[in-house]
Design an enzyme around this catalytic site. Structure first.
Site, PDB file in Angstrom:
ATOM      1  N   LYS A   9      -0.348  44.824  47.368  1.00  0.00           N
ATOM      2  CA  LYS A   9       0.749  43.869  47.574  1.00  0.00           C
ATOM      3  C   LYS A   9       0.262  42.698  48.443  1.00  0.00           C
ATOM      4  CE  LYS A   9       3.486  46.122  45.069  1.00  0.00           C
ATOM      5  NZ  LYS A   9       4.519  47.131  45.115  1.00  0.00           N
TER       6      LYS A   9
HETATM    7  C1  LIG Z   1       5.397  48.060  44.498  1.00  0.00           C
HETATM    8  C2  LIG Z   1       6.820  47.940  44.193  1.00  0.00           C
HETATM    9  C3  LIG Z   1       7.783  48.864  44.660  1.00  0.00           C
HETATM   10  C4  LIG Z   1       7.433  50.172  45.301  1.00  0.00           C
HETATM   11  O1  LIG Z   1       6.567  50.172  46.318  1.00  0.00           O
HETATM   12  P1  LIG Z   1       5.730  51.477  46.746  1.00  0.00           P
HETATM   13  O2  LIG Z   1       5.285  51.142  48.120  1.00  0.00           O
HETATM   14  O3  LIG Z   1       4.626  51.623  45.776  1.00  0.00           O
HETATM   15  O4  LIG Z   1       6.664  52.644  46.734  1.00  0.00           O
HETATM   16  C5  LIG Z   1       9.116  48.616  44.415  1.00  0.00           C
HETATM   17  N1  LIG Z   1       9.499  47.533  43.736  1.00  0.00           N
HETATM   18  C6  LIG Z   1       8.623  46.639  43.243  1.00  0.00           C
HETATM   19  C7  LIG Z   1       9.134  45.451  42.492  1.00  0.00           C
HETATM   20  C8  LIG Z   1       7.262  46.817  43.445  1.00  0.00           C
HETATM   21  O5  LIG Z   1       6.393  45.923  42.946  1.00  0.00           O
END
Ligand SMILES: *Cc1c(COP(=O)(O)O)cnc(C)c1O
Length: 380
Positions: A192
Site C-alpha cells: 500500500k
Molecule cells: C488492501 C485493501 C483492504 C484490506 O487491507 P488488508 O490490510 O490487506 O486487510 C481493504 N480494502 C481495499 C480497497 C484494499 O485495497
C-alpha cells in the site's frame, strides 16, 4: 535495466535502511512488542498528517472495516451500500457480520461508487455507505456526504488505497480522504502507499465517543482491564510495524510525488492513442496513484497482459471478478444485480507497474511495449 516489478519494496527499503533498522532494533531491544510507545507516537503523527482527531490502530485493513461496522452497532439484516468494483475485503466484512451488502455501480471515469446509484439503492433498511477510494482516487465525497446526511446514514470510507489523498470541497475546504466520513479505514499492507513490514491497519474518526467504541471493540470489548462490555476482537498494530510506519510516514508525501511523476510519464506517453484511456484526473482530488490503471478500447486486455509478460513486464487485472459475481455472495443473489459499468470495466482494465522507485529507462520500455502491442493488435 533493473528488472521491472509491480512494486519494488526492496529498493524502497534500501533508501531508508539506516533509519528503519535503528527503529526496528530499538523495539527488539526494548522487547515492548505489544503496545510499545511507538504505537502511540505513530498514531499521533498519523492523526496530525491526516487531520483526523482520532486514529485507532489495528491489525489490518480488513479488521479496520469490520471493527468500524461493529462499533457503529450495525445489526443483522441492516443494508450496507458498497461498490462491487473493489477488493474483496470491503464487501466480505459486511457479509461476515451478517449485514446485507447492496452492490451499486461505479463511475466509469473515477472507478469509484456512483452517488446517483447510491440514492437509488437506499431502502428503510439502509444503515451505511462504504465508498472506496479506488486506486488512489477519491470517491465523490461531497455528494456522498450530502446523501448520507439527508438519509441519516453512516459513511465508512475504505481508504486502504488512498492514504494522503487531498479532497477539495466546492466551498474551498480541503480534507484528506479517510477523515471525511463517519469513520475512515486504512491498511498498511506492504504494497500500500504507506506500507509496513507485515500487516497493519487503522481507523479514523472525529467523534470522541465513536473513537472510544472503536478502541473498545478492537480490544476484546474491554472498557477497563478485565471488564468486557461488548463482544469485540483482538486487533492490534505490532510495535515493530508502528516503528517502521513512523519512519515511512515522514516519506509519504515524497512517495506520493514519485507515484504522480510515474503517472505523468505514462499519461504523456499514451496521450493521443484512442485505444487507451488513461486514469481520469478529477479536479476534486489529488490522485495518489496506488495503481495506474488503463481502460483499453478495442484491444484484447488479456493478450496485452501476456505480451507484456513475455517481455518481463508485470501487469495486473484489479479485479478480474467483481464482488457481486463472487460465489461467496451467491446466497444474496447478487449476480442478478445489473452493474453495467462494473462489468464493462472488469473486462477492460489493466494496471501497469507503479511504485516509488521506478526508473526512466523502465518507464520508457513499458510504454514502448504497450504502444507496440496496441499498434499491432488494434482489432476494432
Ligand atoms: C488492501 C485493501 C483492504 C484490506 O487491507 P488488508 O490490510 O490487506 O486487510 C481493504 N480494502 C481495499 C480497497 C484494499 O485495497
Amino acid at each position: 535495466m533493473r528488472p521491472i516489478q509491480m512494486v519494488d519494496l526492496k529498493l524502497q527499503y534500501q533508501k531508508i535502511k539506516p533509519q528503519i533498522d535503528e527503529a526496528v532494533l530499538q523495539v527488539v531491544e526494548s522487547c515492548a512488542f505489544i503496545n510499545g510507545p511507538q504505537v502511540q507516537s505513530f498514531t499521533t503523527k498519523l492523526s496530525e498528517y491526516t487531520g483526523s482527531k482520532h486514529v485507532i490502530p489495528c491489525a489490518n485493513g480488513t479488521d479496520a472495516l469490520q471493527i468500524a461496522m461493529m462499533a457503529l452497532g450495525l445489526q443483522e439484516g441492516d443494508e450496507v451500500i458498497t461498490p462491487s468494483f473493489t477488493y474483496i475485503a470491503t464487501t466480505e466484512v459486511i457479509a461476515l457480520l451478517k449485514l446485507t451488502p447492496v452492490f451499486v455501480d461505479v463511475d466509469a471515469q473515477t472507478f469509484c461508487i456512483n452517488p446517483a446509484d447510491i440514492e437509488r439503492a437506499i431502502t428503510p433498511k439502509t444503515k451505511a455507505i462504504v465508498p472506496v477510494h479506488l486506486y488512489g482516487q477519491a470517491a465523490n465525497m461531497e455528494e456522498i456526504m450530502k446523501i448520507a446526511e439527508a438519509h441519516k446514514l453512516y459513511v465508512i470510507e475504505d481508504n486502504a488505497q488512498a492514504i494522503g489523498c487531498d479532497y477539495y470541497f466546492s466551498n474551498g475546504t480541503v480534507k484528506k480522504t479517510g477523515s471525511i466520513g463517519t469513520i475512515g479505514t486504512t491498511s498498511f499492507f506492504p504494497s500500500k502507499n504507506l506500507g509496513c513490514f507485515g500487516d497493519g491497519g487503522a481507523m479514523m474518526t472525529e467523534d470522541d465517543s465513536l473513537a472510544d467504541q472503536l478502541k473498545m471493540v478492537a480490544n476484546h470489548g474491554q472498557s477497563k482491564r478485565y471488564y468486557h462490555d461488548v463482544v469485540g476482537c483482538n486487533s492490534r498494530l505490532d510495535t515493530i510495524q508502528a516503528a517502521v510506519l513512523e519512519v515511512k510516514l515522514e516519506h509519504l508525501d515524497e512517495y506520493i510525488a514519485a507515484r504522480r511523476a510515474v503517472a505523468d510519464y505514462y499519461d504523456a506517453a499514451f496521450a493521443g492513442h484512442s485505444e487507451i484511456t488513461t486514469p481520469f484526473r478529477s479536479s476534486s482530488c489529488k490522485h495518489v496513484f496506488h495503481q495506474y490503471t488503463l481502460i483499453l478500447n478495442g484491444v484484447d486486455r488479456n493478450k496485452l497482459h501476456d505480451y507484456l509478460a513475455e517481455h518481463k513486464i508485470p501487469s495486473m487485472i484489479y479485479y478480474p471478478v467483481p464482488a457481486h459475481r463472487q460465489k461467496m455472495f451467491s446466497h444474496f443473489n447478487s449476480s442478478s444485480t445489473e452493474l453495467p459499468v462494473t462489468d464493462w470495466l472488469t473486462e477492460r482494465v489493466i494496471s501497469l507497474p507503479m511504485h516509488t522507485e521506478m526508473e526512466q529507462e523502465q518507464l520508457q520500455f513499458i510504454t514502448d511495449k504497450v504502444l507496440e502491442f496496441i499498434t499491432l493488435n488494434h482489432t476494432v
